[in-house]
Design an enzyme around this catalytic site. Structure first.
Site, PDB file in Angstrom:
ATOM      1  N   PRO A  66      -8.198  47.005   0.150  1.00 17.76           N
ATOM      2  CA  PRO A  66      -9.653  46.952   0.311  1.00 17.76           C
ATOM      3  C   PRO A  66     -10.082  45.969   1.403  1.00 17.76           C
ATOM      4  O   PRO A  66      -9.411  44.966   1.630  1.00 17.76           O
ATOM      5  CB  PRO A  66     -10.160  46.471  -1.059  1.00 17.76           C
ATOM      6  CG  PRO A  66      -8.983  46.140  -1.875  1.00 17.76           C
ATOM      7  CD  PRO A  66      -7.737  46.498  -1.144  1.00 17.76           C
ATOM      8  N   ASP A  67     -11.195  46.278   2.082  1.00  9.01           N
ATOM      9  CA  ASP A  67     -11.755  45.327   3.051  1.00  9.01           C
ATOM     10  C   ASP A  67     -12.698  44.385   2.309  1.00  9.01           C
ATOM     11  O   ASP A  67     -12.715  44.340   1.077  1.00  9.01           O
ATOM     12  CB  ASP A  67     -12.442  46.074   4.207  1.00  9.01           C
ATOM     13  CG  ASP A  67     -13.641  46.904   3.740  1.00  9.01           C
ATOM     14  OD1 ASP A  67     -13.995  46.823   2.544  1.00  9.01           O
ATOM     15  OD2 ASP A  67     -14.215  47.633   4.564  1.00  9.01           O
ATOM     16  N   PHE A  68     -13.469  43.599   3.049  1.00  9.66           N
ATOM     17  CA  PHE A  68     -14.442  42.707   2.409  1.00  9.66           C
ATOM     18  C   PHE A  68     -15.729  43.433   2.040  1.00  9.66           C
ATOM     19  O   PHE A  68     -16.216  43.337   0.936  1.00  9.66           O
ATOM     20  CB  PHE A  68     -14.826  41.584   3.398  1.00  9.66           C
ATOM     21  CG  PHE A  68     -13.945  40.380   3.334  1.00  9.66           C
ATOM     22  CD1 PHE A  68     -12.938  40.255   2.399  1.00  9.66           C
ATOM     23  CD2 PHE A  68     -14.145  39.327   4.227  1.00  9.66           C
ATOM     24  CE1 PHE A  68     -12.136  39.139   2.344  1.00  9.66           C
ATOM     25  CE2 PHE A  68     -13.350  38.198   4.183  1.00  9.66           C
ATOM     26  CZ  PHE A  68     -12.340  38.103   3.253  1.00  9.66           C
ATOM     27  N   ARG A  69     -16.288  44.166   3.047  1.00  5.95           N
ATOM     28  CA  ARG A  69     -17.713  44.490   2.962  1.00  5.95           C
ATOM     29  C   ARG A  69     -18.054  45.956   2.713  1.00  5.95           C
ATOM     30  O   ARG A  69     -19.235  46.300   2.707  1.00  5.95           O
ATOM     31  CB  ARG A  69     -18.418  44.009   4.243  1.00  5.95           C
ATOM     32  CG  ARG A  69     -18.393  42.495   4.366  1.00  5.95           C
ATOM     33  CD  ARG A  69     -19.023  41.981   5.634  1.00  5.95           C
ATOM     34  NE  ARG A  69     -18.997  40.523   5.673  1.00  5.95           N
ATOM     35  CZ  ARG A  69     -17.954  39.804   6.085  1.00  5.95           C
ATOM     36  NH1 ARG A  69     -16.865  40.397   6.503  1.00  5.95           N
ATOM     37  NH2 ARG A  69     -18.005  38.483   6.067  1.00  5.95           N
ATOM     38  N   ASN A 141      -6.281  40.975  10.463  1.00  4.86           N
ATOM     39  CA  ASN A 141      -5.593  41.351   9.230  1.00  4.86           C
ATOM     40  C   ASN A 141      -4.345  40.504   9.001  1.00  4.86           C
ATOM     41  O   ASN A 141      -3.675  40.088   9.935  1.00  4.86           O
ATOM     42  CB  ASN A 141      -5.236  42.832   9.243  1.00  4.86           C
ATOM     43  CG  ASN A 141      -6.483  43.690   9.219  1.00  4.86           C
ATOM     44  OD1 ASN A 141      -7.568  43.202   8.906  1.00  4.86           O
ATOM     45  ND2 ASN A 141      -6.355  44.960   9.567  1.00  4.86           N
ATOM     46  N   ASP A 143      -2.080  41.630   6.663  1.00  6.73           N
ATOM     47  CA  ASP A 143      -1.215  42.503   5.855  1.00  6.73           C
ATOM     48  C   ASP A 143       0.079  42.900   6.563  1.00  6.73           C
ATOM     49  O   ASP A 143       0.956  43.520   5.946  1.00  6.73           O
ATOM     50  CB  ASP A 143      -1.986  43.767   5.414  1.00  6.73           C
ATOM     51  CG  ASP A 143      -2.630  44.500   6.586  1.00  6.73           C
ATOM     52  OD1 ASP A 143      -2.007  44.568   7.664  1.00  6.73           O
ATOM     53  OD2 ASP A 143      -3.742  45.021   6.423  1.00  6.73           O
ATOM     54  N   HIS A 160      -5.595  35.517  12.412  1.00  2.00           N
ATOM     55  CA  HIS A 160      -5.776  34.829  11.132  1.00  2.00           C
ATOM     56  C   HIS A 160      -4.442  34.568  10.443  1.00  2.00           C
ATOM     57  O   HIS A 160      -4.392  34.392   9.223  1.00  2.00           O
ATOM     58  CB  HIS A 160      -6.731  35.620  10.232  1.00  2.00           C
ATOM     59  CG  HIS A 160      -8.144  35.612  10.739  1.00  2.00           C
ATOM     60  ND1 HIS A 160      -9.157  36.352  10.182  1.00  2.00           N
ATOM     61  CD2 HIS A 160      -8.720  34.940  11.775  1.00  2.00           C
ATOM     62  CE1 HIS A 160     -10.289  36.140  10.856  1.00  2.00           C
ATOM     63  NE2 HIS A 160     -10.046  35.296  11.820  1.00  2.00           N
TER      64      HIS A 160
END
Ligand code: CNA
Length: 310
Positions: A66-69, A141, A143, A160
Site C-alpha cells: 500500500p502507498d500512503f495516500r 520507495n 521496498d 529514502h
C-alpha cells in the site's frame, strides 16, 4: 502561502544545504488538465536518450504494497492497526524513538525480498535501461523492488534509503541486518546491544537527512536530461518532490499517476498519462513497439528470482 513554502523548498534543494531533511508539505495543484496524447508521448520517449525517472509508493501498489495516500487502500486510510496519533508518525524518527511498534509491524509485513514481486512499472524502468535511455532512477520507495527487477544499482538512487543495513536510533551503532530481520519476523523489538536504544533499518524517516548523493545526482542528471518521467507519487514529501522542478523549463516531463500532482501542467512540454500505472505502461509500450520486450524482461527475471529463492 503554499506556493511560497514550496518555492523555498525547491530553492533549498538547489542550495544543497537547506531542506535536506525529509518532511511533508501540501503540494500545490497548478492545473486540473494535462496534455495526454499517448502517441506523442511514445514518440517523445523514442527520441529521448537521457531519461530521469522518479517514483513513489504508487509504483509498488500493483505489487501489493500500500502507498500512503490512496483514498481507501493507502496506509493513511488504514491506521487502526498501527494505533498512530497522526499518519506520518509511522515513519517519523522522534515517534519511533519512543514507539517503535507501529513501524515494526509495517516492516515485518513489507520486509523486502519476502512477499512481493516487481510489477510492469519496475520492468518498464529496466527496459528504459536496456534501451540505453535511462540516465538515473530516483525513488522514495524502500521496498527494493527495482533492484529485484534487475535495474543496475549504479543507475538507482534510493533517496529514502534501503533495508540493506540497520543501526541504533540513539547511538547510531550498526546492528546486524540478519538479527533485525529475524527479530522483526518473530515480533520482537530490536534493541541496541550498546545503549538499549531502538534499532531500525537505515531508511530515511521524516526528520532525517537524505544521502548526500541524492542532491548531487538530482541536480546533475536533471540538468542534462531530455525527459523526466514521474510515476506513482503524490509529490508531497520534500526534498524528494523538488526533483520534478530541476530539469530546464523546456525539458519534457511526463507524469504517470492517478491524478495530477505538483507543478505538472505548468510547463510547455508537460504531458500526463492519468489513471492506473500498469494500464498506462502497457499502452505506452504498445505504442513504442516494446510490449514483447517488456513481457520477456519480466518473465526472464521472474525465473531468475524463483531460482534464487530455491
Ligand atoms: P503517496 O503520497 O501515497 O502517493 C502515491 C501516489 O501514487 C498517489 O498520487 C496515488 O494516487 C498514486 N497511485 C497509487 N497507486 C496507483 C496506481 N496503481 N496507479 C496510478 N497511481 C497510483 O506516496 P509517495 O511515495 O508520494 O509518498 C512518499 C513516502 C511514502 C515516502 O517517504 C516513501 O518512503 C513512503 N512509502 C513507501 C512505500 C514503498 O516503499 N513501497 C510504501 C508506503 C509508503
Amino acid at each position: 502561502m503554499q506556493i511560497v513554502r514550496r518555492s523555498l523548498c525547491l530553492l533549498n534543494l538547489n542550495l544543497k544545504n537547506g531542506v535536506n531533511v525529509c518532511g511533508s508539505f501540501s503540494s500545490v495543484r497548478w492545473k486540473s488538465e494535462i496534455y495526454s496524447d499517448v502517441d506523442a508521448i511514445a514518440k517523445r520517449i523514442s527520441e529521448s536518450s537521457s531519461i530521469v525517472v522518479m517514483s513513489g509508493a504508487g509504483l509498488s501498489t500493483a505489487s501489493g504494497i500500500p502507498d500512503f495516500r490512496s483514498p481507501t487502500t493507502g496506509i493513511y486510510a488504514n491506521l487502526e492497526k498501527f494505533k498512530l496519533p497522526y499518519p506520518e508518525a509511522i515513519f517519523e524518527l522522534e515517534y519511533f524513538k519512543t514507539n517503535p511498534g507501529a513501524f515494526n509491524i509495517w516492516a515485518k509485513e513489507y520486509f523486502p525480498g519476502i512477499n512481493f514481486l516487481p510489477n510492469k512499472g519496475h520492468y518498464f524502468i529496466k527496459l528504459l535501461e536496456e534501451k540505453g535511455k535511462l540516465s538515473k532512477y530516483f525513488t522514495q520507495n524502500i521496498d527494493g523492488l527495482e533492484r529485484l527487477a534487475g535495474v543496475d544499482p549504479s543507475k538507482i538512487c534510493e533517496a529514502h534509503g534501503t533495508f540493506s543495513s540497520a543501526s541504533c536510533t540513539s547511538c547510531q551503532e550498526p546492528y546486524p541486518m540478519e538479527d533485525l530481520k529475524s527479530e522483526l519476523m518473530s515480533d520482537l523489538t530490536p534493541v541496541c546491544k550498546k545503549c538499549n536504544g531502538f534499532v531500525k533499518p537505515d531508511i530515511v524517516f521524516f526528520g532525517e537527512n537524505l544521502p548526500k548523493r541524492f542532491f548531487d545526482d538530482a541536480e546533475f542528471d536533471c540538468l542534462f536530461s531530455d525527459l523526466l518521467i514521474c510515476v506513482g507519487t503524490s509529490l508531497e514529501v520534500y526534498p524528494f518532490a523538488g526533483i520534478v522542478d530541476l530539469p530546464r523549463h523546456n525539458t519534457a516531463r511526463l507524469l504517470i499517476n492517478n491524478e495530477i500532482v505538483g507543478s505538472f501542467g505548468s510547463r510547455p512540454n508537460d504531458t500526463g498519462l492519468l489513471g492506473d500505472i500498469q494500464k498506462n505502461i502497457e499502452a505506452l509500450c504498445d505504442k513504442l513497439g516494446w510490449s514483447d520486450d517488456l513481457t520477456e524482461i519480466q518473465l526472464e527475471n521472474e525465473i531468475k528470482i524463483m531460482k534464487n529463492q530455491k
